[in-house]
Design a protein around this motif. Sequence first.
Motif, PDB file in Angstrom:
ATOM      1  N   THR A 130       0.827  -1.205   0.000  1.00 20.41           N
ATOM      2  CA  THR A 130       0.000   0.000   0.000  1.00 20.41           C
ATOM      3  C   THR A 130       0.867   1.263   0.000  1.00 20.41           C
ATOM      4  N   SER A 131       0.214   2.399  -0.134  1.00 20.45           N
ATOM      5  CA  SER A 131       0.863   3.652  -0.531  1.00 20.45           C
ATOM      6  C   SER A 131       1.936   4.161   0.423  1.00 20.45           C
ATOM      7  N   ALA A 132       3.088   4.466  -0.131  1.00 17.90           N
ATOM      8  CA  ALA A 132       4.164   5.166   0.586  1.00 17.90           C
ATOM      9  C   ALA A 132       5.235   5.539  -0.435  1.00 17.90           C
ATOM     10  N   ILE A 133       5.692   6.778  -0.345  1.00 14.83           N
ATOM     11  CA  ILE A 133       6.736   7.280  -1.244  1.00 14.83           C
ATOM     12  C   ILE A 133       7.752   8.036  -0.399  1.00 14.83           C
ATOM     13  N   ALA A 134       9.024   7.744  -0.617  1.00 17.74           N
ATOM     14  CA  ALA A 134      10.097   8.448   0.087  1.00 17.74           C
ATOM     15  C   ALA A 134      10.754   9.431  -0.868  1.00 17.74           C
ATOM     16  N   LEU A 135      10.787  10.694  -0.467  1.00 18.40           N
ATOM     17  CA  LEU A 135      11.551  11.709  -1.180  1.00 18.40           C
ATOM     18  C   LEU A 135      12.884  11.844  -0.446  1.00 18.40           C
ATOM     19  N   LYS A 136      13.925  11.320  -1.049  1.00 25.14           N
ATOM     20  CA  LYS A 136      15.238  11.284  -0.403  1.00 25.14           C
ATOM     21  C   LYS A 136      15.991  12.581  -0.707  1.00 25.14           C
ATOM     22  N   LEU A 137      16.178  13.368   0.332  1.00 20.24           N
ATOM     23  CA  LEU A 137      16.857  14.663   0.212  1.00 20.24           C
ATOM     24  C   LEU A 137      18.170  14.624   0.976  1.00 20.24           C
ATOM     25  N   LEU A 138      18.894  13.529   0.813  1.00 21.67           N
ATOM     26  CA  LEU A 138      20.106  13.316   1.600  1.00 21.67           C
ATOM     27  C   LEU A 138      21.193  14.313   1.233  1.00 21.67           C
ATOM     28  N   GLU A 139      21.331  14.629  -0.042  1.00 22.31           N
ATOM     29  CA  GLU A 139      22.337  15.610  -0.446  1.00 22.31           C
ATOM     30  C   GLU A 139      21.883  17.025  -0.125  1.00 22.31           C
ATOM     31  N   GLU A 140      20.588  17.278  -0.279  1.00 19.70           N
ATOM     32  CA  GLU A 140      20.072  18.634  -0.095  1.00 19.70           C
ATOM     33  C   GLU A 140      19.969  19.040   1.373  1.00 19.70           C
ATOM     34  N   ARG A 141      19.533  18.093   2.251  1.00 23.43           N
ATOM     35  CA  ARG A 141      19.337  18.465   3.653  1.00 23.43           C
ATOM     36  C   ARG A 141      19.608  17.307   4.619  1.00 23.43           C
ATOM     37  N   GLY A 142      20.151  16.210   4.135  1.00 18.41           N
ATOM     38  CA  GLY A 142      20.517  15.102   5.010  1.00 18.41           C
ATOM     39  C   GLY A 142      19.342  14.376   5.624  1.00 18.41           C
ATOM     40  N   SER A 143      18.197  14.382   4.935  1.00 19.09           N
ATOM     41  CA  SER A 143      17.003  13.776   5.514  1.00 19.09           C
ATOM     42  C   SER A 143      16.124  13.174   4.435  1.00 19.09           C
ATOM     43  N   VAL A 144      15.038  12.534   4.899  1.00 24.65           N
ATOM     44  CA  VAL A 144      14.058  11.903   4.020  1.00 24.65           C
ATOM     45  C   VAL A 144      12.685  12.455   4.373  1.00 24.65           C
ATOM     46  N   TRP A 145      11.879  12.741   3.368  1.00 24.39           N
ATOM     47  CA  TRP A 145      10.484  13.102   3.561  1.00 24.39           C
ATOM     48  C   TRP A 145       9.631  11.940   3.064  1.00 24.39           C
ATOM     49  N   LEU A 146       8.645  11.547   3.866  1.00 25.47           N
ATOM     50  CA  LEU A 146       7.793  10.416   3.526  1.00 25.47           C
ATOM     51  C   LEU A 146       6.394  10.906   3.184  1.00 25.47           C
ATOM     52  N   PHE A 147       5.860  10.425   2.071  1.00 25.81           N
ATOM     53  CA  PHE A 147       4.516  10.788   1.639  1.00 25.81           C
ATOM     54  C   PHE A 147       3.624   9.554   1.712  1.00 25.81           C
ATOM     55  N   ASP A 148       2.690   9.608   2.657  1.00 23.02           N
ATOM     56  CA  ASP A 148       1.795   8.502   3.006  1.00 23.02           C
ATOM     57  C   ASP A 148       2.577   7.356   3.647  1.00 23.02           C
ATOM     58  N   CYS A 149       1.833   6.538   4.371  1.00 25.31           N
ATOM     59  CA  CYS A 149       2.488   5.484   5.156  1.00 25.31           C
ATOM     60  C   CYS A 149       1.507   4.328   5.314  1.00 25.31           C
ATOM     61  N   GLY A 150       1.302   3.614   4.223  1.00 21.79           N
ATOM     62  CA  GLY A 150       0.387   2.482   4.257  1.00 21.79           C
ATOM     63  C   GLY A 150       0.920   1.344   5.115  1.00 21.79           C
ATOM     64  N   GLU A 151       0.063   0.378   5.350  1.00 22.14           N
ATOM     65  CA  GLU A 151       0.400  -0.803   6.142  1.00 22.14           C
ATOM     66  C   GLU A 151       1.731  -1.417   5.690  1.00 22.14           C
ATOM     67  N   ALA A 152       2.588  -1.727   6.672  1.00 19.35           N
ATOM     68  CA  ALA A 152       3.869  -2.402   6.434  1.00 19.35           C
ATOM     69  C   ALA A 152       4.902  -1.543   5.715  1.00 19.35           C
ATOM     70  N   THR A 153       4.722  -0.243   5.775  1.00 18.43           N
ATOM     71  CA  THR A 153       5.739   0.630   5.174  1.00 18.43           C
ATOM     72  C   THR A 153       7.100   0.380   5.802  1.00 18.43           C
ATOM     73  N   GLN A 154       7.137   0.179   7.123  1.00 19.29           N
ATOM     74  CA  GLN A 154       8.451  -0.027   7.744  1.00 19.29           C
ATOM     75  C   GLN A 154       9.089  -1.342   7.290  1.00 19.29           C
ATOM     76  N   HIS A 155       8.277  -2.338   6.922  1.00 24.64           N
ATOM     77  CA  HIS A 155       8.838  -3.570   6.358  1.00 24.64           C
ATOM     78  C   HIS A 155       9.493  -3.283   5.006  1.00 24.64           C
ATOM     79  N   GLN A 156       8.841  -2.439   4.225  1.00 24.09           N
ATOM     80  CA  GLN A 156       9.418  -2.045   2.931  1.00 24.09           C
ATOM     81  C   GLN A 156      10.725  -1.273   3.136  1.00 24.09           C
ATOM     82  N   ILE A 157      10.746  -0.412   4.126  1.00 25.05           N
ATOM     83  CA  ILE A 157      11.950   0.380   4.406  1.00 25.05           C
ATOM     84  C   ILE A 157      13.130  -0.526   4.748  1.00 25.05           C
ATOM     85  N   LEU A 158      12.857  -1.650   5.401  1.00 22.92           N
ATOM     86  CA  LEU A 158      13.938  -2.582   5.750  1.00 22.92           C
ATOM     87  C   LEU A 158      14.676  -3.100   4.523  1.00 22.92           C
ATOM     88  N   ARG A 159      14.044  -3.038   3.381  1.00 18.45           N
ATOM     89  CA  ARG A 159      14.658  -3.520   2.143  1.00 18.45           C
ATOM     90  C   ARG A 159      15.375  -2.403   1.387  1.00 18.45           C
TER      91      ARG A 159
END
Length: 314
Positions: free
Chosen positions: A19-48
């Motif tokens: 289900t829905s989740a998108i990571a905008l990776k701004l590691l070079e621009e600001r050293g962080s990540v912005w996450l758009f939506d966080c559907g079920e099991a998003t953290q499982h997806q992040i582990l990969r």
Amino acid sequence: MQLLFLGTGAGMPSKQRNTSAIALKLLEERGSVWLFDCGEATQHQILRTSIKPRKIEKVFITHLHGDHIFGLPGLLGSRSFQGGDEPLDLYGPEGIREFVETMLRLSRTHLSYPIRFHEQLEGVIFEDDAMLVETALLDHVIPSYGYRITQKPLPPKLQIGKATALGVPKGPLLAKLKNGEDVVLEDGTTVKSDEVTEPGNRGFIVSILGDTRFCQAAAELSHGADVMVHEATFDAETKKLAGEYGHSTILEAAETARLASAKLLVANHISARFLPEDEKRLLQQARSIHSNTAIAQDFSEFAWNQHSQKMRKI
């Protein structure tokens, strides 16, 4: 900047799509990540992926349907367990604060960091020296929003050869010139910044849209975007269902991209009714209207190339 799709399905997880989740990776621009939506099991997806939850600085929720928020409880807890102590900004429609605080209270989850809630979603919702985020209401069965993320123009480029030819020594004076300041040399000569710099590149524009029927607001929010992420839950043959359930067909997503003059359309939020073998047909439908279209898969990633000023799949 990289755009990483963690979940691209509609409604519920399938074997092909979470289900829905998108990571905008701004590691070079600001050293962080912005996450758009966080559907079920998003953290499982992040582990990969290489994303660390403690690097997630902001979370933007498009709307409060479960396939866009049911992953928040686990992710917020894990961010705490993994040493995240920096504040988290959470943007979403009215009710997102109640959802999160109720979940934390009933589960007795203690977070090691504060959450700053932002529920007023209209117009400019975030701005600093480098980034601007705007939002607008779309057309779904409940309030659903789209986000426009603009990177401001980059600093001027210093032409060191010109500066040294005018007698500017290495050191802090070069930095001042690069930052737009005029400087005075030891002999009294004034060197103007615009004499030794050229304008920096423009930044990127990304629009990430929540669930929506075909609507003008989506096109306006995505005007001139380098990449527009638009849901494509249905196809031309199921257009009637799209309207009834507050969604778009892939043809309507492509038409929105055309109206917006978006450079790249990434179709997202794909119904489980469509199998991998259907995607060629879906792409043909979309590209008949907007030729530069891709369909997101889980873990698809697109990167912004500052030199070519284009997004490309990696």
